[in-house]
Design a protein around this motif. Structure first.
Motif, PDB file in Angstrom:
ATOM      1  N   SER A 135       0.822  -1.223   0.000  1.00 28.62           N
ATOM      2  CA  SER A 135       0.000   0.000   0.000  1.00 28.62           C
ATOM      3  C   SER A 135       0.850   1.263   0.000  1.00 28.62           C
ATOM      4  O   SER A 135       0.347   2.344  -0.309  1.00 28.62           O
ATOM      5  N   ARG A 136       2.120   1.160   0.335  1.00 26.38           N
ATOM      6  CA  ARG A 136       2.995   2.335   0.300  1.00 26.38           C
ATOM      7  C   ARG A 136       3.041   2.948  -1.096  1.00 26.38           C
ATOM      8  O   ARG A 136       3.186   4.159  -1.245  1.00 26.38           O
ATOM      9  N   TRP A 137       2.895   2.114  -2.132  1.00 26.38           N
ATOM     10  CA  TRP A 137       2.989   2.603  -3.515  1.00 26.38           C
ATOM     11  C   TRP A 137       1.616   2.784  -4.153  1.00 26.38           C
ATOM     12  O   TRP A 137       1.517   2.913  -5.364  1.00 26.38           O
ATOM     13  N   TRP A 138       0.561   2.793  -3.367  1.00 20.74           N
ATOM     14  CA  TRP A 138      -0.775   3.079  -3.893  1.00 20.74           C
ATOM     15  C   TRP A 138      -0.951   4.594  -3.924  1.00 20.74           C
ATOM     16  O   TRP A 138      -1.345   5.213  -2.928  1.00 20.74           O
ATOM     17  N   ASP A 139      -0.669   5.180  -5.059  1.00 18.94           N
ATOM     18  CA  ASP A 139      -0.693   6.636  -5.176  1.00 18.94           C
ATOM     19  C   ASP A 139      -1.533   7.110  -6.359  1.00 18.94           C
ATOM     20  O   ASP A 139      -1.358   8.229  -6.837  1.00 18.94           O
ATOM     21  N   GLY A 140      -2.447   6.269  -6.849  1.00 22.43           N
ATOM     22  CA  GLY A 140      -3.277   6.684  -7.970  1.00 22.43           C
ATOM     23  C   GLY A 140      -2.606   6.549  -9.318  1.00 22.43           C
ATOM     24  O   GLY A 140      -3.176   6.975 -10.324  1.00 22.43           O
ATOM     25  N   SER A 141      -1.429   5.946  -9.383  1.00 23.46           N
ATOM     26  CA  SER A 141      -0.744   5.764 -10.656  1.00 23.46           C
ATOM     27  C   SER A 141      -1.190   4.460 -11.310  1.00 23.46           C
ATOM     28  O   SER A 141      -1.953   3.678 -10.737  1.00 23.46           O
ATOM     29  N   LEU A 142      -0.685   4.204 -12.522  1.00 23.32           N
ATOM     30  CA  LEU A 142      -1.057   3.019 -13.284  1.00 23.32           C
ATOM     31  C   LEU A 142      -0.031   1.888 -13.155  1.00 23.32           C
ATOM     32  O   LEU A 142      -0.041   0.956 -13.954  1.00 23.32           O
ATOM     33  N   THR A 143       0.844   1.984 -12.160  1.00 24.90           N
ATOM     34  CA  THR A 143       1.894   0.986 -12.010  1.00 24.90           C
ATOM     35  C   THR A 143       1.334  -0.417 -11.836  1.00 24.90           C
ATOM     36  O   THR A 143       1.726  -1.362 -12.535  1.00 24.90           O
ATOM     37  N   PHE A 144       0.389  -0.575 -10.938  1.00 25.92           N
ATOM     38  CA  PHE A 144      -0.165  -1.895 -10.662  1.00 25.92           C
ATOM     39  C   PHE A 144      -1.097  -2.363 -11.783  1.00 25.92           C
ATOM     40  O   PHE A 144      -1.302  -3.564 -11.953  1.00 25.92           O
ATOM     41  N   VAL A 145      -1.671  -1.426 -12.528  1.00 22.95           N
ATOM     42  CA  VAL A 145      -2.517  -1.811 -13.658  1.00 22.95           C
ATOM     43  C   VAL A 145      -1.694  -2.551 -14.698  1.00 22.95           C
ATOM     44  O   VAL A 145      -2.107  -3.603 -15.220  1.00 22.95           O
ATOM     45  N   ARG A 146      -0.530  -2.044 -15.012  1.00 20.62           N
ATOM     46  CA  ARG A 146       0.322  -2.694 -16.011  1.00 20.62           C
ATOM     47  C   ARG A 146       0.816  -4.053 -15.506  1.00 20.62           C
ATOM     48  O   ARG A 146       0.892  -5.010 -16.287  1.00 20.62           O
ATOM     49  N   SER A 147       1.157  -4.142 -14.230  1.00 21.92           N
ATOM     50  CA  SER A 147       1.567  -5.444 -13.680  1.00 21.92           C
ATOM     51  C   SER A 147       0.406  -6.433 -13.723  1.00 21.92           C
ATOM     52  O   SER A 147       0.602  -7.622 -14.008  1.00 21.92           O
ATOM     53  N   HIS A 148      -0.799  -5.949 -13.465  1.00 21.13           N
ATOM     54  CA  HIS A 148      -2.000  -6.782 -13.507  1.00 21.13           C
ATOM     55  C   HIS A 148      -2.200  -7.352 -14.911  1.00 21.13           C
ATOM     56  O   HIS A 148      -2.434  -8.556 -15.078  1.00 21.13           O
ATOM     57  N   ILE A 149      -2.109  -6.492 -15.903  1.00 24.50           N
ATOM     58  CA  ILE A 149      -2.334  -6.927 -17.286  1.00 24.50           C
ATOM     59  C   ILE A 149      -1.244  -7.894 -17.716  1.00 24.50           C
ATOM     60  O   ILE A 149      -1.523  -8.940 -18.336  1.00 24.50           O
ATOM     61  N   ARG A 150       0.010  -7.590 -17.410  1.00 30.39           N
ATOM     62  CA  ARG A 150       1.113  -8.451 -17.852  1.00 30.39           C
ATOM     63  C   ARG A 150       0.987  -9.859 -17.269  1.00 30.39           C
ATOM     64  O   ARG A 150       1.138 -10.856 -17.996  1.00 30.39           O
ATOM     65  N   MET A 151       0.716  -9.955 -15.976  1.00 28.17           N
ATOM     66  CA  MET A 151       0.684 -11.275 -15.353  1.00 28.17           C
ATOM     67  C   MET A 151      -0.475 -12.102 -15.867  1.00 28.17           C
ATOM     68  O   MET A 151      -0.315 -13.298 -16.184  1.00 28.17           O
ATOM     69  N   TYR A 152      -1.655 -11.509 -15.969  1.00 25.39           N
ATOM     70  CA  TYR A 152      -2.796 -12.271 -16.466  1.00 25.39           C
ATOM     71  C   TYR A 152      -2.649 -12.605 -17.950  1.00 25.39           C
ATOM     72  O   TYR A 152      -3.177 -13.620 -18.414  1.00 25.39           O
ATOM     73  N   PHE A 153      -1.944 -11.773 -18.691  1.00 25.07           N
ATOM     74  CA  PHE A 153      -1.686 -12.083 -20.094  1.00 25.07           C
ATOM     75  C   PHE A 153      -0.761 -13.295 -20.202  1.00 25.07           C
ATOM     76  O   PHE A 153      -0.911 -14.130 -21.113  1.00 25.07           O
ATOM     77  N   VAL A 154       0.195 -13.416 -19.283  1.00 22.25           N
ATOM     78  CA  VAL A 154       1.055 -14.607 -19.253  1.00 22.25           C
ATOM     79  C   VAL A 154       0.227 -15.845 -18.943  1.00 22.25           C
ATOM     80  O   VAL A 154       0.421 -16.915 -19.549  1.00 22.25           O
ATOM     81  N   VAL A 155      -0.711 -15.720 -17.994  1.00 21.61           N
ATOM     82  CA  VAL A 155      -1.577 -16.855 -17.663  1.00 21.61           C
ATOM     83  C   VAL A 155      -2.409 -17.266 -18.875  1.00 21.61           C
ATOM     84  O   VAL A 155      -2.535 -18.457 -19.201  1.00 21.61           O
ATOM     85  N   LEU A 156      -2.985 -16.278 -19.566  1.00 21.45           N
ATOM     86  CA  LEU A 156      -3.761 -16.590 -20.763  1.00 21.45           C
ATOM     87  C   LEU A 156      -2.876 -17.153 -21.866  1.00 21.45           C
ATOM     88  O   LEU A 156      -3.334 -17.953 -22.695  1.00 21.45           O
ATOM     89  N   GLY A 157      -1.594 -16.752 -21.892  1.00 27.01           N
ATOM     90  CA  GLY A 157      -0.665 -17.332 -22.860  1.00 27.01           C
ATOM     91  C   GLY A 157      -0.477 -18.818 -22.636  1.00 27.01           C
ATOM     92  O   GLY A 157      -0.374 -19.597 -23.600  1.00 27.01           O
ATOM     93  N   SER A 158      -0.465 -19.229 -21.374  1.00 25.91           N
ATOM     94  CA  SER A 158      -0.355 -20.669 -21.089  1.00 25.91           C
ATOM     95  C   SER A 158      -1.618 -21.407 -21.531  1.00 25.91           C
ATOM     96  O   SER A 158      -1.544 -22.551 -21.986  1.00 25.91           O
ATOM     97  N   VAL A 159      -2.775 -20.750 -21.421  1.00 20.21           N
ATOM     98  CA  VAL A 159      -4.022 -21.364 -21.883  1.00 20.21           C
ATOM     99  C   VAL A 159      -3.997 -21.531 -23.399  1.00 20.21           C
ATOM    100  O   VAL A 159      -4.375 -22.582 -23.937  1.00 20.21           O
TER     101      VAL A 159
END
Length: 440
Positions: A135-159
């Motif tokens: 939560s220290r880095w929860w500042d309204g930026s899109l940092t976690f959004v990009r990490s969210h998309i990348r990781m789930y895209f890797v999961v879908l890549g395995s599918v």
């Protein structure tokens, strides 16, 4: 890429000229190191689960559980390494999750659900502690959004890789020919959820000009194909309704959002007329009207759960964290699963989470971050009717955590400095006989 304010696009704060002393004007917001993104990705790996379809290479469930729990421990270790001084940001979302531990522990210590309930409590505790550290880095930026998309895209890549390697195992008859995970045991609702979430977030990034069309197409097109192959109605409806609400929040401030919304409505209307029969067939999935009306048998489980006698303690605190099933059948409803495992206290806290996040999102001014948060909150609220997961460590809690990070107020201006009052310097005592010789 920054939008053009003359055309009403989403804009960011203009850059200001830096003075010569850059040390005194440095950005006070803590920049997220790479291990923060790795920690978030490991949290996603932990919530993938260990139950699902048969894989091409049989994986023992115990091995998958060790991998997922190891991912959670590693996520906590990385978050602690990135935040060794335990600097936390106040977050109503994580605070309510922490309070949710109370009914979870109270109901689990009775061991009505076995020793597995205590293990799940420990897992939920470590999960929440990791969110506190991040939560220290929860500042309204899109940092976690990009990490969210990348990781789930890797999961879908395995599918997708499993579909290419073994189409029969990826679309088995036991699931009615719906797409499952052939390399990692994933069910069609899981795949549909991951695909719908990253499609929605990528569309919003494209509208906000935070990514280019080619990069967006690389994510959206294959994810949309996988979503259609899963035949997951909940994920599809959550994607459409969530995007409609999110883009609707940008209509007044973004010309790109207005154009996208207009073209989407026109194309959807034409497609509904031209492909009406095909859409109906896809939506029904070959089910009878009776089976469709009782939500593929879910209603029978729900009625049995609500009709079961319960003591006052069970009504207030539930029976303990379990596998989200009742009578050997999945509950497939977040609210009833929470009521069964954490009682009315848990239901109240989960409702407070949704209401608080939704209320904060409505009070924020229009922005890309607000639109993404609205999409995530609305998707989780819609999916909670036919999917469980709001009361335990799950992808839905990560989606809501991402929404909370987007709604967090950014740190503006330099960090406050404590200024002590200046003490007066004591005067040096000069003897009277020596005063005449002082230099004036």
């Amino acid at each position: 890429m920054r939008g053009n304010p003359r055309h009403g696009d989403i804009t960011t704060a203009p850059d200001t000229a830096k003075p010569a002393d850059t040390a005194s004007t440095a950005d006070p917001r803590p920049r997220a190191p790479r291990i923060v993104g790795f920690s978030w990705g490991l949290l996603i790996l932990n919530t993938l689960g260990s139950a699902g379809a048969k894989t091409v290479i049989p994986l023992p469930r115990s091995l998958i559980q060790v991998a997922t729990m190891g991912a959670l421990v590693a996520a906590f270790a990385l978050a602690l390494a990135a935040n060794p001084r335990l600097r936390l940001r106040s977050s109503a979302y994580v605070l309510l999750l922490t309070l949710l531990l109370v009914p979870s522990v109270v109901s689990s210590v009775n061991l009505e659900s076995g020793f597995g309930a205590l293990f799940r409590c420990g897992r939920l505790t470590l999960f929440i502690c990791t969110l506190w550290l991040l939560s220290r880095w929860w500042d309204g930026s899109l940092t976690f959004v990009r990490s969210h998309i990348r990781m789930y895209f890797v999961v879908l890549g395995s599918v997708a890789a499993g579909l290419v390697i073994s189409p029969g195992a990826a679309m088995p008859e036991v699931y009615g020919g719906r797409l499952v995970g052939a390399l990692w045991p994933l069910t069609p609702p899981q795949i549909g959820q991951y695909a719908a979430v990253i499609i929605g977030l990528t569309v919003l990034l494209l509208l906000g000009r935070r990514t280019d069309r080619a990069s967006a197409a690389v994510v959206i097109v294959p994810s949309l194909v996988l979503l259609l192959l899963t035949h997951t109605r909940t994920a599809t409806l959550g994607l459409l309704i969530g995007l409609a609400l999110a883009i609707g929040s940008l209509v007044l401030t973004s010309a790109a959002a207005r154009r996208f919304f207009t073209w989407t409505v026109v194309c959807a209307g034409v497609g509904a007329v031209v492909f009406a029969s095909a859409l109906q067939k896809w939506f029904l999935r070959g089910q009878t009207q009776e089976n469709f009306s009782n939500l593929t048998g879910r209603a029978k489980v729900w009625d049995a759960l609500l009709a079961a006698p319960r003591s006052l303690s069970q009504q207030l605190f539930g029976t303990g964290l379990g596998d989200k099933s009742y009578g050997g059948l999945p509950i497939d409803n977040s609210w009833l699963a929470v009521y069964n495992e954490q009682g009315l206290t848990g239901v109240t806290l989960v409702a407070a989470i949704i209401l608080v996040l939704g209320g904060v999102a409505l009070l924020r001014p229009p922005s890309l971050q607000r639109a993404a948060a609205i999409f995530l909150i609305s998707y989780c609220a819609i999916a909670s009717y036919t999917e469980a997961g709001l009361g335990d460590a799950s992808p839905y809690l990560l989606h809501l955590g991402l929404a909370a990070s987007l709604l967090a107020t950014p740190v503006v201006g330099p960090a406050p400095v404590l200024v002590l009052p200046k003490q007066a310097t004591p005067r040096r005592h000069v003897p009277r006989w020596a005063r005449g010789s002082e230099v004036r």
